[in-house]
Scaffold this active site. Structure first.
Site, PDB file in Angstrom:
ATOM      1  N   HIS A  12       7.314   6.628  10.447  1.00  0.00           N
ATOM      2  CA  HIS A  12       6.585   6.497   9.191  1.00  0.00           C
ATOM      3  C   HIS A  12       5.839   7.821   9.017  1.00  0.00           C
ATOM      4  CE1 HIS A  12       4.734   4.910   5.761  1.00  0.00           C
ATOM      5  NE2 HIS A  12       4.191   3.802   6.233  1.00  0.00           N
ATOM      6  N   ARG A  39       0.817  -1.221   0.000  1.00  0.00           N
ATOM      7  CA  ARG A  39       0.000   0.000   0.000  1.00  0.00           C
ATOM      8  C   ARG A  39       0.851   1.272   0.000  1.00  0.00           C
ATOM      9  NH1 ARG A  39      -4.312  -0.428   4.214  1.00  0.00           N
ATOM     10  NH2 ARG A  39      -4.412  -2.582   3.552  1.00  0.00           N
ATOM     11  N   THR A  40       1.901   1.298   0.786  1.00  0.00           N
ATOM     12  CA  THR A  40       2.702   2.522   0.821  1.00  0.00           C
ATOM     13  C   THR A  40       3.386   2.760  -0.535  1.00  0.00           C
ATOM     14  OG1 THR A  40       3.084   2.243   3.182  1.00  0.00           O
ATOM     15  CG2 THR A  40       4.554   3.733   2.026  1.00  0.00           C
ATOM     16  N   ARG A  49      12.054   2.715   2.146  1.00  0.00           N
ATOM     17  CA  ARG A  49      11.489   1.807   3.161  1.00  0.00           C
ATOM     18  C   ARG A  49      12.599   0.848   3.550  1.00  0.00           C
ATOM     19  NH1 ARG A  49       6.597  -1.051   4.580  1.00  0.00           N
ATOM     20  NH2 ARG A  49       5.708   1.043   4.555  1.00  0.00           N
ATOM     21  N   LYS A  68      23.172  -8.378  -3.189  1.00  0.00           N
ATOM     22  CA  LYS A  68      24.601  -8.711  -3.278  1.00  0.00           C
ATOM     23  C   LYS A  68      25.397  -7.944  -2.232  1.00  0.00           C
ATOM     24  CE  LYS A  68      24.126  -8.854  -8.177  1.00  0.00           C
ATOM     25  NZ  LYS A  68      24.297  -7.723  -9.080  1.00  0.00           N
TER      26      LYS A  68
END
Lengths: 310, 410
Positions: free
Chosen positions: A135, A57-58, A107, A85
């Site tokens: 957030h 959703r974000t 995020r 990696k």
């Protein structure tokens, strides 16, 4: 302070800064209500969505915000990039800049990751969730939703119920609402609502649900995660439901017509009784819609008006 | 044959505190006389120490030397050079090694500082070959920076090492209560969304380990304590505090500064004040806690960053400024010598001539990029500190120093 070069957490916003974002978001909401919800305000700009943690959703909300402003968005999910990696976050942000990104939406599972990316000062960084820390766009959309419902913020009471300890939403929302003159009460199991949560977030801690709900104009329920149960912080879902689960009867302790927020996704029947989501007081869908407008506002302010666009 | 003339000698074990001339022959103290007294017969190379503080050689009780061989890493040479330049004359180096060859190799190093190897205490569920390691030159045993979590193993270690006349050094932290924390637990860790190590994780470990020592004997030293509440529980054990903990608090972690990610963590102002008081009173020794890390292990997310800081080149300045000369000598020289049963800590005739000459007033700015150590992160970066070594003498010879600053030939 007014919104500056980055949006990493609530330290980047004072009350005036929050008001500026909300006012801009109102204009963005008008744009979104048009038949063709597009403006070319950020045409030619590229926003890198850098997601080290799963999110639908974000991420979609930011993608829609970019689209509505005419910006290109480029998604870099951890699993499909050189991140696996072992490229460092710092190098990845440098790469994003080298690829021509004008802003990064990050995020990340580690608290403080957005602040680390921002200290490079290569391009504006917008935190889309870092660990259990912050957030901020979620907090802004919560404040936006509540301001729309009540037409004001000062003097209201917000009660947040759930696992405060592990919730970046709770931290950012508590700080944002408190900054706007809202009285904040934190409620939930003592193992995840420790005493230090109060001074940390400018809130009152109360472990009794009925008492915590008394006088609440806004109630926010948080998602309860099974993983916390496994770590011995919560005894069981049944225990949680019995003591802190919200249903119509319990909510009666709050002010009549109290708004119900949830950052989603909802565990129906654990933190919320299923029928609550169908009541008019439930603002979950409004929150999702507000998310796009608020993120448009943040992107626009950082990229177009921002002092810090490098 | 060298002489240090005119410096202000602080040697509390002998009750000496004032201007003195020190004469050194064959690596040992020949005589300490009031300044200006006639020199003993002989040709003396004289260092004018007027205006300087002269102290028995500082001994660091906590300093990491990883046996790994990557080129960036601190090795015995860079470690010793950094320590000597800062005024240390001896270092207890924690190797984590149970290899007698490694221990004996380190124990042979006497310039520019004496390396005093601390060997591993335990391997798997059992004890290391403590007797063979003692014969190789180990002065103590420790699993630091890991906690010694099993009380039965500590009981056995205390008994075994005690019979060898050597202390066991523990990192007091209950791993279950610490739960992988990365800073002090409190409202700041909550606000930052970082997992905290509560002070009580240390307190219960200190109380438990001190009780084991009382019950079963042996000699116990706490590598570094960080919580005020630990102090009443130290019992008969000796204990150190890292110099950083005397001047910094958890506030240094603000902005997710990985340079301030230490173990044990920096704690509250109340903890800092109590630790400082205990160091001034002589209850705590002051250690560097030097634990260098490669830069990429600090230039990352706070959660993922390595613990530790480069501390050898700042710890003595911090300790001197915080404690004043007499408590400084107790905390960094006399106390460590007594706790670990070492020569040193005082300068009577016949003692090894391990001496630091300090400019207690020198004000300087900490610049980790200029450290001689290969560890280049410090939570003190950019801060001003007062006090600097001008001459370090080990075994009667100049190990490092700014000779222009005080040489004078007679």
């Amino acid at each position: 302070m007014a919104l500056g070069a980055h949006l990493c957490d609530l330290d980047d916003l004072d009350a005036q800064g929050i008001t500026d974002v909300l006012d801009t978001a109102e204009s963005m909401a008008e744009i979104l209500a048009r038949p063709i919800p597009r403006v070319p305000a950020l045409r030619g700009r590229t926003v890198m969505l850098l997601f080290y943690e799963a999110s639908t959703r974000t991420r979609h909300s930011f993608e829609l915000a970019c689209k509505a402003l005419g910006a290109d968005s480029l998604s870099l999910a951890a699993a499909t990039s050189s991140v696996v990696k072992g490229e460092s976050l710092i190098d990845t942000v440098r790469t994003a800049r080298a690829l021509g990104a004008d802003a990064v939406v990050l995020r990340h599972p580690a608290s403080g990751a957005a602040r680390l990316a921002a200290t490079l000062n290569l391009l504006p960084v917008i935190n889309a969730g870092d660990g259990i820390h912050a957030h901020p766009t979620q907090a802004l959309l919560d404040v936006f939703t509540v301001r729309r419902r009540f037409g004001r913020l000062a003097g209201l009471q917000l009660t947040i119920v759930g696992d405060i300890l592990h919730s970046r939403v709770a931290r950012s929302s508590a700080l944002a609402f408190a900054r706007m003159g809202v009285k904040v009460v934190l409620c939930g199991p003592p193992t995840v609502v420790p005493p230090e949560a109060g001074p940390a977030l400018g809130a009152r801690v109360c472990h009794d649900l009925t008492e915590a709900l008394r006088g609440a104009d806004v109630v926010m329920a948080l998602r309860i995660q099974k993983e916390r149960q496994d770590r011995g912080l919560l005894p069981s879902a049944a225990e949680y439901r019995a003591l802190w689960g919200l249903d119509a009867g319990r909510l009666a302790a709050a002010c009549p017509g109290a708004v119900l927020l949830h950052p989603g996704p909802v565990n129906r029947g654990v933190e919320l009784a299923p029928e609550l989501l169908d009541r008019p007081e439930a603002a979950v869908d409004s929150q999702v819609r507000a998310g796009v407008a608020v993120r448009m506002a943040v992107l626009y302010m950082l990229l177009e008006q921002g002092a810090g666009a490098a | 044959m060298i002489a240090l003339s005119g410096g202000c000698l602080c040697d509390p074990a002998q009750g000496l505190w004032g201007p003195a001339d020190i004469y050194i022959r064959a690596g040992r103290i020949l005589a300490v006389v009031p300044s200006g007294s006639p020199a003993p017969d002989g040709a003396w190379q004289v260092y004018d120490c007027t205006g300087r503080l002269v102290v028995p050689g500082p001994i660091d009780t906590l300093c990491r030397l990883s046996p790994a061989a990557e080129p960036w890493r601190e090795d015995a040479d860079t470690l010793a050079a950094a320590a000597s330049s800062a005024g240390y004359t001896s270092l207890l180096v924690y190797t984590g090694s149970a290899d007698p060859d490694i221990i004996s190799g380190l124990a042979r190093v006497r310039r520019p500082v004496r390396l005093l190897p601390v060997a591993a205490l335990s391997a798997g569920d059992g004890l290391c070959d403590l007797g063979r390691l003692a014969a190789a030159g180990a002065v103590a045993y420790s699993d630091w920076p890991e906690p010694t979590s099993d009380p039965l193993r500590l009981r056995r270690g205390l008994a075994y090492a005690g019979a060898l006349g050597r202390p066991v050094v523990v990192h007091p932290e209950d791993a279950s209560l610490a739960q992988g924390g990365v800073m002090h637990e409190g409202s700041r860790s909550f606000a930052m969304g970082l997992r905290g190590v509560p002070g009580v994780a240390e307190v219960v470990a200190v109380a438990r380990d001190a009780a084991l020592q009382r019950a079963f004997g042996g000699r116990l030293h706490f590598a570094a304590v960080s919580a005020a509440e630990s102090l009443p529980f130290l019992g008969d054990a000796s204990a150190s505090v890292m110099a950083h903990h005397l001047v910094l608090t958890e506030a240094a972690v603000a902005g997710y500064d990985t340079a301030a990610k230490l173990s044990p963590p920096l704690r509250t102002e109340a903890d800092r004040a109590a630790l400082l008081q205990a160091a001034r009173s002589g209850r705590l020794l002051v250690a560097s806690g030097h634990r260098p890390t490669p830069p990429e292990e600090k230039a990352c997310e706070y959660d993922y960053a390595a613990f530790g800081a480069s501390a050898l080149e700042t710890a003595l300045a911090v300790a001197l400024e915080s404690l004043g000369p007499e408590a400084f000598v107790h905390a960094t020289s006399l106390g460590p010598a007594r706790a670990f049963g070492l020569d040193g800590g005082t300068l009577p005739p016949g003692a090894p001539a391990d001496i630091a000459v300090l400019d207690a007033d020198a004000l300087w700015t900490v610049r980790p990029e200029a450290f001689l150590s290969r560890g280049r992160t410090s939570p003190l970066a950019g801060r001003s500190v007062r006090g600097r070594a001008v001459l370090t003498i080990v075994g009667g010879e100049v190990a490092s120093g700014d000779l222009d600053c005080c040489i004078k030939m007679h």
